[in-house]
Design an enzyme around this catalytic site. Structure first.
Site, PDB file in Angstrom:
ATOM      1  CB  CYS A  36      25.143  -1.806  29.347  1.00  0.00           C
ATOM      2  SG  CYS A  36      25.459  -3.580  29.267  1.00  0.00           S
ATOM      3  CE  LYS A  80       9.961  -3.971  20.056  1.00  0.00           C
ATOM      4  NZ  LYS A  80      11.094  -3.273  19.433  1.00  0.00           N
ATOM      5  CB  ALA A 115      16.566  -3.156  18.675  1.00  0.00           C
ATOM      6  CB  SER A 116      12.713  -1.524  14.879  1.00  0.00           C
ATOM      7  OG  SER A 116      11.537  -1.679  15.645  1.00  0.00           O
ATOM      8  CD  GLU A 140      22.345  -4.447  31.194  1.00  0.00           C
ATOM      9  OE1 GLU A 140      22.421  -3.206  31.383  1.00  0.00           O
ATOM     10  OE2 GLU A 140      22.719  -5.014  30.158  1.00  0.00           O
ATOM     11  N   GLY A 190      17.913  -2.502  28.109  1.00  0.00           N
ATOM     12  CA  GLY A 190      17.669  -1.282  27.345  1.00  0.00           C
ATOM     13  C   GLY A 190      17.781  -0.041  28.199  1.00  0.00           C
ATOM     14  CB  SER A 191      16.610   3.372  27.568  1.00  0.00           C
ATOM     15  OG  SER A 191      15.219   3.217  27.308  1.00  0.00           O
ATOM     16  CD1 TRP A 230      19.485  -0.271  19.434  1.00  0.00           C
ATOM     17  CD2 TRP A 230      21.716  -0.368  19.234  1.00  0.00           C
ATOM     18  NE1 TRP A 230      20.005   0.842  20.047  1.00  0.00           N
ATOM     19  CE2 TRP A 230      21.367   0.816  19.944  1.00  0.00           C
ATOM     20  CE3 TRP A 230      23.066  -0.630  18.980  1.00  0.00           C
ATOM     21  CZ2 TRP A 230      22.325   1.719  20.404  1.00  0.00           C
ATOM     22  CZ3 TRP A 230      24.015   0.266  19.441  1.00  0.00           C
ATOM     23  CH2 TRP A 230      23.638   1.428  20.147  1.00  0.00           C
TER      24      TRP A 230
END
Length: 450
Positions: free
Chosen positions: A261, A153, A155-156, A227, A205-206, A129
């Protein structure tokens, strides 16, 4: 049902019905069908469509920027800047893709030997996001220019942005199925990755999310690029131009409300300049304007979600309990987090070892050049580092002692369409952007004529 929330007001923005399993399959079938035609198009044809995307971004900047700010709290001026960068990326690949993907002829004992770069097919992207347009564009634009097609897909919390990106590509004239948004939560993604139509996957992401996606892709023998964040070091040596270093270090840490990041999260100072530097640095941070993200004058907005601000607060408190000192800020109000400075940080504290994803910087000192480099490398991450000194030649030599994927001298770490982007360690693997990025999702084919 996916619900988006404005983190500044706390109010609901919209609700989205999640796709059913059959609807997901229909979208994947549509992507595969689109690929059969798109892979045979010329670079000129692809570039024409990509340039139209750039034109639409430039002519409708506020339309896209306002929703970005509403969904994730990014200051509106920075949302506009993100969109400008996306347009730049489009123009770069529209021009450079033929060069990046040109066949490479290699002299051997054979009559002719060369390497060609050919599209793989449908690429899945799982995106975060914090840069809801840029992260998507640095995947889809090179993928499309290489002859692939993509499904997203997102982030919500930024599902509205995802929907508008899909509409953008449709308006620009891309064939139906070349780029599609999947309105789904994380649960169906394992099945999507395993689907035979998907040929590769990229995730930003994480670490837990990356590990899960990589395991699924690996089990299905599919290429993946990850990443996974970082805790970049900003290293200021005693011969640095302090005013210049202060300005760039503040921007490196607090841009996008610290939710990046590649933000400089660990500030390492030569002990001889600590007092002078920190006086200038603290004053500069105090001058940052915080408030309504929709205000053009706001530099520090809110964090994207309240739980993320709570996580940052926990890292801070754990470090304070271990002896760190609160130099500035430290207060949280729901999703708003004050620009914060912690000093007397040691290498075993959470704010040094973990990724502090928000407007908090950890400050420590070093006495020798060797110690500075050891501290930079004392991290499980490896995305990037910045070195500040007037002795550029010495810094260039030091850059080769740093394990990260990027080293910037007298500048913050930043992504650039012409330069490869990616990390080492738990920052992930593979590269985005540049020639390296566009080739990640191609079949690097050897052709030999004897």
């Amino acid at each position: 049902m996916i619900t988006t929330i404005n983190p500044y007001t706390g109010k609901e923005i919209a609700q989205y019905n999640e796709l059913t399993e059959s609807e997901i399959q229909q979208k994947l079938d549509r992507a595969q069908q689109a690929f059969q035609d798109w892979k045979n198009t010329s670079f000129d044809h692809r570039a024409e469509k990509v340039k139209e995307v750039a034109r639409l971004l430039k002519s409708n900047t506020d339309y896209y920027a306002q929703q970005m700010t509403e969904e994730m709290g990014k200051p509106i001026s920075q949302s506009r800047g993100e969109l400008e960068k996306c347009a730049w990326l489009c123009e770069h690949y529209a021009t450079k893709a033929p060069e990046y993907l040109a066949s490479e002829f290699i002299e051997t004992e054979h009559l002719k030997s060369y390497v060609s770069y050919e599209p793989l097919g449908v690429v899945l992207a799982v995106m975060p996001w914090n840069y809801p347009y840029w992260q998507v564009f640095r995947f889809i634009i090179p993928a499309l220019m290489a002859g692939n097609v993509g499904v997203l897909k997102h982030a919500s919390s930024v599902m509205g942005c995802a929907e508008r990106i899909e509409q953008l590509f449709t308006t620009a004239g891309f064939p139906k199925g070349c780029f599609q948004n999947l309105v789904v939560s994380s649960d169906p993604i394992e099945g999507v990755i395993k689907n035979e139509i998907i040929k590769a996957v990229t995730l930003t992401g994480s670490k837990p999310a990356g590990s899960s996606v990589a395991a699924t892709a690996g089990g299905a023998i599919k290429k993946s690029v990850l990443e996974l964040g970082g805790n970049n070091a900003l290293v200021v040596f005693k011969d640095a131009d302090l005013d210049d270093a202060v300005e760039k270090c503040v921007d490196a840490r607090y841009q996008n409300t610290g939710q990046s990041c590649i933000a400089g999260k660990r500030l390492l100072l030569d002990e001889n300049i600590e007092e002078e530097f920190m006086k200038k640095f603290t004053q500069k941070v105090q001058e940052l304007s915080a408030g309504d993200p929709m205000d053009d004058e706001t530099y520090i907005g809110v964090m994207a979600r309240e739980d993320l601000a709570e996580e940052l607060e926990e890292l801070m408190n754990d470090s304070l309990n271990q002896g760190a000192q609160l130099k500035l800020g430290g207060k949280r109000d729901k999703a708003f987090y004050e620009p914060t400075i912690l000093t007397d940080v040691t290498e075993d504290m959470p704010v040094f070892t973990e990724e502090t994803f928000g407007p908090l910087i950890a400050v420590t000192t070093f006495s020798t050049e060797e110690k500075a480099i050891d501290m930079v490398n004392n991290s499980k991450f490896g995305l990037g580092a910045s070195l500040f000194s007037t002795d550029v030649d010495r810094m260039e030599k030091l850059s080769h002692k740093i394990k990260d994927g990027a080293v910037f001298i007298n500048h913050k770490v930043a992504s650039h369409p012409a330069l490869p982007f990616g990390g080492t360690g738990i920052s992930g693997y593979g590269r985005e952007l540049s020639a390296f990025g566009i080739r990640e999702f191609t079949n690097i084919k050897t052709v030999v004529i004897a």
